[in-house]
Scaffold this active site. Structure first.
Site, PDB file in Angstrom:
ATOM      1  N   CYS A   1      13.767  41.884  24.330  1.00 48.22           N
ATOM      2  CA  CYS A   1      14.611  40.927  23.612  1.00 48.22           C
ATOM      3  C   CYS A   1      13.789  39.759  23.056  1.00 48.22           C
ATOM      4  CB  CYS A   1      15.765  40.456  24.503  1.00 48.22           C
ATOM      5  SG  CYS A   1      17.100  39.696  23.541  1.00 48.22           S
TER       6      CYS A   1
ATOM      7  N   HIS B   1      18.337  45.470  26.371  1.00 49.18           N
ATOM      8  CA  HIS B   1      17.969  45.106  27.744  1.00 49.18           C
ATOM      9  C   HIS B   1      17.976  46.348  28.643  1.00 49.18           C
ATOM     10  CE1 HIS B   1      17.739  40.682  27.611  1.00 49.18           C
ATOM     11  NE2 HIS B   1      18.505  40.842  26.545  1.00 49.18           N
TER      12      HIS B   1
ATOM     13  N   GLU C   1      16.606  46.815  31.385  1.00 55.30           N
ATOM     14  CA  GLU C   1      16.701  46.491  32.820  1.00 55.30           C
ATOM     15  C   GLU C   1      18.149  46.519  33.303  1.00 55.30           C
ATOM     16  OE1 GLU C   1      16.220  44.379  30.462  1.00 55.30           O
ATOM     17  OE2 GLU C   1      17.317  42.515  30.851  1.00 55.30           O
TER      18      GLU C   1
END
Ligand code: MN
Length: 219
Positions: A96, A197, A199
């Site tokens: 990001c 994202h 994660e």
């Protein structure tokens, strides 16, 4: 012994998902708040995390009303870490803001607020769920990581790559509005950055886990 990777952050409340993602693929995250003088040192790679907007002054623009207040210290510290990673050819994964700073630091620019142009407004409240598709560029490093030609990704950004920096290559984009969603630097062993994202998706999407596995394998 697992490989140590430097994970730079500004808000400690935001860093845990990145740390857990790295641990889940057998790497050891070394969490450091952005501060002057920070180096990669004995770590074997660099993970640049999400966060506030990059200072538009770094790409020669005046801040738009929607652009967040700048954090010059974080921009400078992370830019120096990018330089160190590139000079030492250490693996770098940008997420990001990390992708946006990589592009800006290498000479590119950003769209300051996508919704102004009516672009890229799809979101999901659950960060683990995809908001849109990205098409992965055949022949790219990302394509060698992916088992599919398109991925479903979440989307929390309001900025995106405008002018791509010299040397970088787009390796994924939104097929509906053309937004650049991933970039890589072919001149280095492993420099990859994504606009979404992973994660937040890695625990329930094996392809996003592949992304972290490939990074850990390069460390
Ligand atoms: Mn997106």
């Amino acid at each position: 012994m697992s490989a140590r990777v430097l994970v730079v952050y500004r808000e400690s409340a935001e860093v845990q998902p990145y740390a857990r993602a790295m641990e889940s693929v057998g790497a050891e995250p070394v969490l450091e708040e952005a501060r002057s003088g920070l180096t990669i040192g004995s770590c074997r790679g660099l993970l640049l995390t999400g966060g506030g907007d990059v200072d538009p002054a770094l790409y020669g623009e005046i801040a738009s009303p929607e652009t967040e207040p700048p954090d010059p210290e974080r921009d400078a510290v992370e830019a120096a870490l990018i330089d160190e990673a590139l000079a030492r050819d250490l693996p770098l994964l940008g997420i990001c803001r990390g992708m946006q700073l990589l592009n800006v630091h290498l000479g590119g620019s950003l769209v300051q607020h996508l919704p102004t142009a009516g672009r890229h407004v799809r979101r999901t409240s659950d960060r683990s769920l995809p908001a849109h598709r990205v098409v992965i560029e055949p022949g790219s490093m990302l394509a060698s990581i992916a088992h599919q030609g398109t991925w479903g990704v979440n989307s929390r950004h309001h900025q995106a790559v405008a002018r791509l920096a010299s040397g970088l290559k787009v390796c994924a984009s939104d097929p509906e509005d053309g937004t650049v969603e991933a970039i890589e630097l072919p001149a280095r062993r492993y420099v990859l950055a994504v606009q979404w994202h992973p994660e937040n998706q890695a625990s329930n999407d094996p392809e996003q886990r592949n992304l972290f596995e490939s990074f850990a394998a390069a460390l």
